[in-house]
Design a protein around this motif. Sequence first.
Motif, PDB file in Angstrom:
ATOM      1  N   LEU A  92     -11.407  -0.102 -12.488  1.00  0.00           N
ATOM      2  CA  LEU A  92     -10.282  -0.012 -13.414  1.00  0.00           C
ATOM      3  C   LEU A  92      -9.037  -0.708 -12.865  1.00  0.00           C
ATOM      4  O   LEU A  92      -8.284  -1.329 -13.622  1.00  0.00           O
ATOM      5  CB  LEU A  92      -9.981   1.448 -13.737  1.00  0.00           C
ATOM      6  CG  LEU A  92     -11.071   2.169 -14.530  1.00  0.00           C
ATOM      7  CD1 LEU A  92     -10.747   3.646 -14.681  1.00  0.00           C
ATOM      8  CD2 LEU A  92     -11.280   1.518 -15.887  1.00  0.00           C
ATOM      9  N   ARG A  93      -8.837  -0.630 -11.550  1.00  0.00           N
ATOM     10  CA  ARG A  93      -7.708  -1.343 -10.951  1.00  0.00           C
ATOM     11  C   ARG A  93      -7.856  -2.847 -11.114  1.00  0.00           C
ATOM     12  O   ARG A  93      -6.878  -3.546 -11.388  1.00  0.00           O
ATOM     13  CB  ARG A  93      -7.587  -0.996  -9.474  1.00  0.00           C
ATOM     14  CG  ARG A  93      -7.014   0.349  -9.199  1.00  0.00           C
ATOM     15  CD  ARG A  93      -6.918   0.581  -7.706  1.00  0.00           C
ATOM     16  NE  ARG A  93      -6.750   1.985  -7.416  1.00  0.00           N
ATOM     17  CZ  ARG A  93      -7.107   2.553  -6.291  1.00  0.00           C
ATOM     18  NH1 ARG A  93      -7.657   1.827  -5.334  1.00  0.00           N
ATOM     19  NH2 ARG A  93      -6.923   3.845  -6.112  1.00  0.00           N
ATOM     20  N   GLN A  94      -9.061  -3.350 -10.920  1.00  0.00           N
ATOM     21  CA  GLN A  94      -9.264  -4.785 -11.097  1.00  0.00           C
ATOM     22  C   GLN A  94      -9.048  -5.178 -12.561  1.00  0.00           C
ATOM     23  O   GLN A  94      -8.474  -6.230 -12.845  1.00  0.00           O
ATOM     24  CB  GLN A  94     -10.662  -5.195 -10.636  1.00  0.00           C
ATOM     25  CG  GLN A  94     -10.824  -6.696 -10.592  1.00  0.00           C
ATOM     26  CD  GLN A  94     -12.168  -7.118 -10.046  1.00  0.00           C
ATOM     27  OE1 GLN A  94     -13.135  -6.380 -10.094  1.00  0.00           O
ATOM     28  NE2 GLN A  94     -12.230  -8.328  -9.544  1.00  0.00           N
ATOM     29  N   MET A 153      -0.444 -15.382  -5.710  1.00  0.00           N
ATOM     30  CA  MET A 153      -0.464 -14.795  -4.372  1.00  0.00           C
ATOM     31  C   MET A 153      -0.460 -13.270  -4.453  1.00  0.00           C
ATOM     32  O   MET A 153      -1.229 -12.606  -3.776  1.00  0.00           O
ATOM     33  CB  MET A 153       0.739 -15.286  -3.565  1.00  0.00           C
ATOM     34  CG  MET A 153       0.819 -14.773  -2.141  1.00  0.00           C
ATOM     35  SD  MET A 153       1.654 -13.194  -1.885  1.00  0.00           S
ATOM     36  CE  MET A 153       3.315 -13.557  -2.352  1.00  0.00           C
ATOM     37  N   TYR A 154       0.394 -12.732  -5.315  1.00  0.00           N
ATOM     38  CA  TYR A 154       0.462 -11.281  -5.454  1.00  0.00           C
ATOM     39  C   TYR A 154      -0.820 -10.720  -6.063  1.00  0.00           C
ATOM     40  O   TYR A 154      -1.306  -9.665  -5.654  1.00  0.00           O
ATOM     41  CB  TYR A 154       1.689 -10.887  -6.288  1.00  0.00           C
ATOM     42  CG  TYR A 154       2.981 -11.199  -5.588  1.00  0.00           C
ATOM     43  CD1 TYR A 154       3.438 -10.393  -4.561  1.00  0.00           C
ATOM     44  CD2 TYR A 154       3.734 -12.309  -5.939  1.00  0.00           C
ATOM     45  CE1 TYR A 154       4.616 -10.677  -3.890  1.00  0.00           C
ATOM     46  CE2 TYR A 154       4.914 -12.607  -5.283  1.00  0.00           C
ATOM     47  CZ  TYR A 154       5.346 -11.788  -4.265  1.00  0.00           C
ATOM     48  OH  TYR A 154       6.508 -12.081  -3.598  1.00  0.00           O
ATOM     49  N   ALA A 155      -1.375 -11.432  -7.024  1.00  0.00           N
ATOM     50  CA  ALA A 155      -2.638 -10.985  -7.620  1.00  0.00           C
ATOM     51  C   ALA A 155      -3.775 -11.063  -6.607  1.00  0.00           C
ATOM     52  O   ALA A 155      -4.618 -10.158  -6.536  1.00  0.00           O
ATOM     53  CB  ALA A 155      -2.962 -11.834  -8.847  1.00  0.00           C
ATOM     54  N   GLN A 156      -3.800 -12.119  -5.813  1.00  0.00           N
ATOM     55  CA  GLN A 156      -4.838 -12.268  -4.792  1.00  0.00           C
ATOM     56  C   GLN A 156      -4.731 -11.165  -3.744  1.00  0.00           C
ATOM     57  O   GLN A 156      -5.737 -10.586  -3.331  1.00  0.00           O
ATOM     58  CB  GLN A 156      -4.719 -13.645  -4.126  1.00  0.00           C
ATOM     59  CG  GLN A 156      -5.779 -13.957  -3.124  1.00  0.00           C
ATOM     60  CD  GLN A 156      -7.103 -14.296  -3.776  1.00  0.00           C
ATOM     61  OE1 GLN A 156      -7.161 -14.802  -4.877  1.00  0.00           O
ATOM     62  NE2 GLN A 156      -8.185 -14.026  -3.086  1.00  0.00           N
ATOM     63  N   ALA A 214      -5.921  -7.834  -5.412  1.00  0.00           N
ATOM     64  CA  ALA A 214      -7.375  -7.787  -5.593  1.00  0.00           C
ATOM     65  C   ALA A 214      -8.087  -7.652  -4.253  1.00  0.00           C
ATOM     66  O   ALA A 214      -9.098  -6.948  -4.146  1.00  0.00           O
ATOM     67  CB  ALA A 214      -7.857  -9.034  -6.331  1.00  0.00           C
ATOM     68  N   SER A 215      -7.566  -8.308  -3.215  1.00  0.00           N
ATOM     69  CA  SER A 215      -8.180  -8.215  -1.890  1.00  0.00           C
ATOM     70  C   SER A 215      -8.058  -6.810  -1.323  1.00  0.00           C
ATOM     71  O   SER A 215      -9.023  -6.263  -0.789  1.00  0.00           O
ATOM     72  CB  SER A 215      -7.518  -9.199  -0.932  1.00  0.00           C
ATOM     73  OG  SER A 215      -7.645 -10.510  -1.407  1.00  0.00           O
ATOM     74  N   VAL A 216      -6.891  -6.222  -1.459  1.00  0.00           N
ATOM     75  CA  VAL A 216      -6.695  -4.852  -0.977  1.00  0.00           C
ATOM     76  C   VAL A 216      -7.583  -3.892  -1.759  1.00  0.00           C
ATOM     77  O   VAL A 216      -8.206  -2.992  -1.187  1.00  0.00           O
ATOM     78  CB  VAL A 216      -5.205  -4.454  -1.084  1.00  0.00           C
ATOM     79  CG1 VAL A 216      -5.017  -2.969  -0.920  1.00  0.00           C
ATOM     80  CG2 VAL A 216      -4.388  -5.214  -0.054  1.00  0.00           C
ATOM     81  N   ASN A 217      -7.673  -4.097  -3.062  1.00  0.00           N
ATOM     82  CA  ASN A 217      -8.504  -3.235  -3.896  1.00  0.00           C
ATOM     83  C   ASN A 217      -9.964  -3.279  -3.459  1.00  0.00           C
ATOM     84  O   ASN A 217     -10.630  -2.252  -3.384  1.00  0.00           O
ATOM     85  CB  ASN A 217      -8.370  -3.643  -5.360  1.00  0.00           C
ATOM     86  CG  ASN A 217      -9.134  -2.743  -6.287  1.00  0.00           C
ATOM     87  OD1 ASN A 217      -9.074  -1.521  -6.182  1.00  0.00           O
ATOM     88  ND2 ASN A 217      -9.878  -3.339  -7.187  1.00  0.00           N
TER      89      ASN A 217
END
Length: 196
Positions: free
Chosen positions: A100-102, A168-171, A174-177
């Motif tokens: 859901l976060r993604q 950059m913020y989206a990447q 998504a990486s942290v998620n």
Amino acid sequence: MSVFCRATLHHDTVDDGGLYLGELYFSMVIILFNGFTEVSMLVAKLPILYKHRDLHFYPSWAYTIPSWFLSIPTSLIESGFWVAVTYYVVGFDPNITRFLRQFVLFFFLHQMSLGLFRLIGSLGRNMIVANTFGSFAMLIIMALGGYIISRDRIPPWWIWGFWISPLMYAQDAASVNEFLGHSWDKHRSEDTECRK
């Protein structure tokens, strides 16, 4: 899904993490490109908008606010379909909250893309100029997003582009998620056991 298939991806090494990061980047670029269609649609509608504005029929916000509200279902469908089709096939962490976060992240990325290309279309006011500026903006956002050129390789005079790049913020999100999920947690616990 055929390139990043769960059968060929594993959660064992740093190189495997790089493959997952590549899939996340690829997904975000696809979501960004979906917003590029707004340039041509907005440029085609601009003469009517300016005619109504100049004749004082209604202000510009009366056109832009409903247009934004009507784009929300489109963003929900496009980002939802992409995440639903790719998330479990690729083999991301099977936690539903991470799914859901993604989805929410891709929804906001799509909204940002629509807004960016509407802005570029309104500033260009011509299909050729707007498409040129749109392509250049996409190039800059992708190059300075932190994946193609890493942060430590960006020249100091150009680092501001890294910090204003929405990709950059989206990447990062998504990486942290993904990489804080339980699929990747086992490696940290194995490393601590080896040190003991």
